[in-house]
Each structure stands twice: as structure tokens, then as C-alpha cells.
Write a protein that holds these residues in place. Structure first.
Motif, PDB file in Angstrom:
ATOM      1  N   HIS A  62       0.831  -1.206   0.000  1.00  0.00           N
ATOM      2  CA  HIS A  62       0.000   0.000   0.000  1.00  0.00           C
ATOM      3  C   HIS A  62       0.867   1.259   0.000  1.00  0.00           C
ATOM      4  N   THR A 231      -3.834  -8.095  -0.805  1.00  0.00           N
ATOM      5  CA  THR A 231      -3.940  -7.327   0.441  1.00  0.00           C
ATOM      6  C   THR A 231      -5.358  -6.828   0.621  1.00  0.00           C
ATOM      7  N   ASP A 232      -5.675  -6.485   1.860  1.00  0.00           N
ATOM      8  CA  ASP A 232      -6.957  -5.877   2.199  1.00  0.00           C
ATOM      9  C   ASP A 232      -6.758  -4.392   2.444  1.00  0.00           C
ATOM     10  N   ALA A 233      -7.780  -3.629   2.163  1.00  0.00           N
ATOM     11  CA  ALA A 233      -7.703  -2.191   2.380  1.00  0.00           C
ATOM     12  C   ALA A 233      -7.547  -1.897   3.865  1.00  0.00           C
ATOM     13  N   PRO A 234      -6.729  -0.923   4.243  1.00  0.00           N
ATOM     14  CA  PRO A 234      -6.561  -0.595   5.661  1.00  0.00           C
ATOM     15  C   PRO A 234      -7.859  -0.103   6.273  1.00  0.00           C
ATOM     16  N   ALA A 235      -8.085  -0.483   7.551  1.00  0.00           N
ATOM     17  CA  ALA A 235      -9.324  -0.094   8.229  1.00  0.00           C
ATOM     18  C   ALA A 235      -9.382   1.402   8.484  1.00  0.00           C
ATOM     19  N   ALA A 236      -8.244   1.995   8.789  1.00  0.00           N
ATOM     20  CA  ALA A 236      -8.202   3.428   9.079  1.00  0.00           C
ATOM     21  C   ALA A 236      -6.861   3.977   8.630  1.00  0.00           C
TER      22      ALA A 236
END
Length: 325
Positions: A62, A231-236
Motif C-alpha cells: 500500500h 492485500t486488504d484495504a486498511p481499516a483506518a
């Protein structure tokens, strides 16, 4: 890249030149190239600090994606203003994709992982070995590059400096050496990508700005696909992290290219390459002063040895001026 952005517009007819005695003085540049040189060293040297800040929250993929996108925007804007054109041939775009993989996607990501394990100043020190790897692979891949005693001595001295930075006499165990290996791996990618770019893209007829913009386009697509698949999108996203990635991309990847072109145009390619020697000094200073990082004695000493080796490897004696004429 040593070529300069070209201007495709036809020349405008002008009146005959006035005699030398009546010629108007040349207008002075608004900003001296030396200031641009120092700004470039500051921008590239501070990049490792911003990588360290972003690595506290974001995964390296990211960080690379954000850096590529925010770096592409200013280059695309400058390209539009200058009415540049992107390449069209499939072969050129293939080589641009390989170049982006070697010079952007992989090293940016490796530095992101290194930023989670070692101080930002140490990443900057490892990056100082880039000219050595670039010369090494140039000797291997480019037929017009010839080994000389100075170059070989510089390579040997530089790699001795790398060993000093690693502190090989203490062993290679723990997170520190792993992080340094990742950072050195990024420098190796730069070293491979640079002669590859020169061999396959220097004769395309496009300016460095056009090629760099296209390169970042292909790199953004590559890292965007990797980010979506693995990857997963960051939560915050904390504001300092967003700001770090934005500055890292817009300045360290975008604005820095524009500065580099200006220094090459006004002072020459040889002078422009020496910015690599100042960048680790900036990285060490910012890491110690602003982030409170601690460095062992061998790390800055090794940096000095690496810089000396790189300078020796790039040394070219001046040819004597021809007599007569």
C-alpha cells in the motif's frame, strides 16, 4: 537518465542577431541550479523518514501504491503543460513495464518492508550503494562500459563499506540484518534497472519526462493489481500516514524527477549523479534529529566508505585539450 526533455514545437523565426557589443544580457535563472541540487538531496534523503512513518500503519504494498499514484500526478501535469506525448509501440511499453518493475515496484516495496525492521537512516545508508550496483551491472550488460582500475577499486571499496555497515564481525542474526538485506536488495534492483533502461529505452526518441510518466503508469497498474489480489484495504488511515505517503510520492517520486531534469539541464548529468552522495547524509540527520533513531558507530563509517567507493568508481580523468586548432 541523462537525456533532456525535448520540445516538439517548430522553431519561431527571429530577427537577425544584434552585434555582440549591443546584445542584451542573458536573463538570470530564477533559482540557481545549486539550490535545486540541495533540494533534490533533501527530498530523496527525507524519503526514508516518510517510509518509516508510513510503515507503522500500512503494509509495504500500500505504501508503494500510494507513492506511485501521488508521484504520477505531478509528472502527468507537467507532461500536459509541455504537450508531451506518451509512447505508442507495444515493444516500448513492454520495456517500460520491466523498468517500472525494477526501478519502482520492487524497490519501493522492499524499502517499505525494511522500514518496518530498521531505522530510516540505515535504509538511506544502504541506498548509498546504488551507484555501485548500477556500475557493476552496467559493466555486465552494456557493451560500451569498460572496467578500469579506478572502477574496480571503487567497487571493491564500496562493497567493503557495505560489509562495515552490516557489521559482519558481529554475525548476521536478528531483524537488523534482515532489514538491511531488504534495503540492499532494493539498491540491487536500482542497479539492474538503470542499465536496462539505458539499453532498451534510451533510443526511443522520447524525453525522460515522457518515459518517466509512462513508467509510473505501468508501475501503478502492476502494484494496483498486486494490492487488489493479495492485500486488504486498511481499516483506518491516520492523517500523519496519509501526509507521509502523499509527500513521499508527490515530492520523492514526482517533484524530484522535475528537479533532476533541471539539474541535468543546467549543470550536467555528472553533477546530477553526485546527489546520491548527499542523500544518505540527509537520511541520517533527519532520522537521528527528528525520529530519535540510534546508529552504531560502524553504520555512518560504512556510509562514508560506500560514498568514497562510489565516487572513485565514477571518476573519469579529464582528457587533455587538443593542441592547436
Amino acid at each position: 537518465m541523462s537525456a533532456l526533455p525535448s520540445d516538439s514545437r517548430p522553431p519561431v523565426p527571429t530577427a537577425p542577431a544584434a552585434p555582440a557589443s549591443a546584445a542584451a544580457p542573458r536573463p538570470r535563472r530564477a533559482v540557481d541550479w545549486r539550490l535545486k541540487f540541495l533540494l533534490l538531496a533533501l527530498v530523496w534523503g527525507s524519503s526514508f523518514m516518510f517510509i518509516g512513518i508510513a510503515a507503522q500503519v500500512l503494509v509495504p504494498v500500500h505504501i508503494t501504491l500510494g507513492r506511485m499514484v501521488t508521484g504520477l500526478l505531478p509528472l502527468a501535469a507537467v507532461l500536459l503543460v509541455r504537450r508531451g506525448r506518451l509512447p505508442r509501440g507495444a515493444r516500448t511499453w513492454f520495456h517500460l513495464s520491466v523498468t517500472a518493475f525494477l526501478l519502482n515496484v520492487v524497490p519501493f516495496t522492499l524499502f517499505g518492508y525494511a522500514g518496518q525492521l530498521i531505522p530510516s537512516a540505515l535504509s538511506g545508508i544502504c541506498n548509498a550503494a546504488t551507484p555501485l550496483f548500477a556500475l557493476l551491472f552496467s559493466l555486465l550488460l552494456l557493451s560500451d562500459e569498460r572496467p578500469t582500475r579506478a572502477r574496480l577499486a571503487g567497487l571493491g571499496l564500496g562493497f567493503l563499506g557495505v560489509l562495515v555497515v552490516f557489521g559482519v564481525w558481529t554475525g548476521l542474526a536478528g531483524a537488523g540484518p534482515v532489514g538491511m538485506l531488504l534495503a540492499v536488495g532494493a539498491a540491487v534492483c536500482y542497479g539492474i534497472g538503470t542499465p536496462y533502461l539505458r539499453r532498451f529505452l534510451s533510443g526511443t526518441g522520447h524525453s525522460p519526462l515522457e518515459l518517466s510518466t509512462a513508467q509510473l503508469i505501468t508501475g501503478t497498474v502492476q502494484i494496483g493489481i498486486a494490492a487488489a489480489l493479495f492485500t486488504d484495504a486498511p481499516a483506518a488511515l491516520p492523517l500523519p500516514v496519509v501526509a507521509a505517503v502523499a509527500v513521499l510520492g508527490a515530492l520523492g517520486t514526482g517533484f524530484a524527477y522535475v528537479l533532476q531534469y533541471a539539474v541535468i539541464r543546467e549543470a550536467g548529468a555528472t553533477v546530477a549523479t553526485t546527489v546520491t552522495y548527499l542523500a544518505p547524509v540527509v537520511a541520517i540527520g533527519l532520522g537521528v534529529l527528528l525520529l530519535g533513531e540510534d546508529l552504531a558507530w560502524n553504520e555512518p563509517v560504512g556510509a562514508l566508505i560506500i560514498i568514497a567507493g562510489a565516487a572513485l568508481a565514477q571518476y573519469r580523468p579529464r582528457r587533455p585539450a587538443p593542441v592547436g586548432g
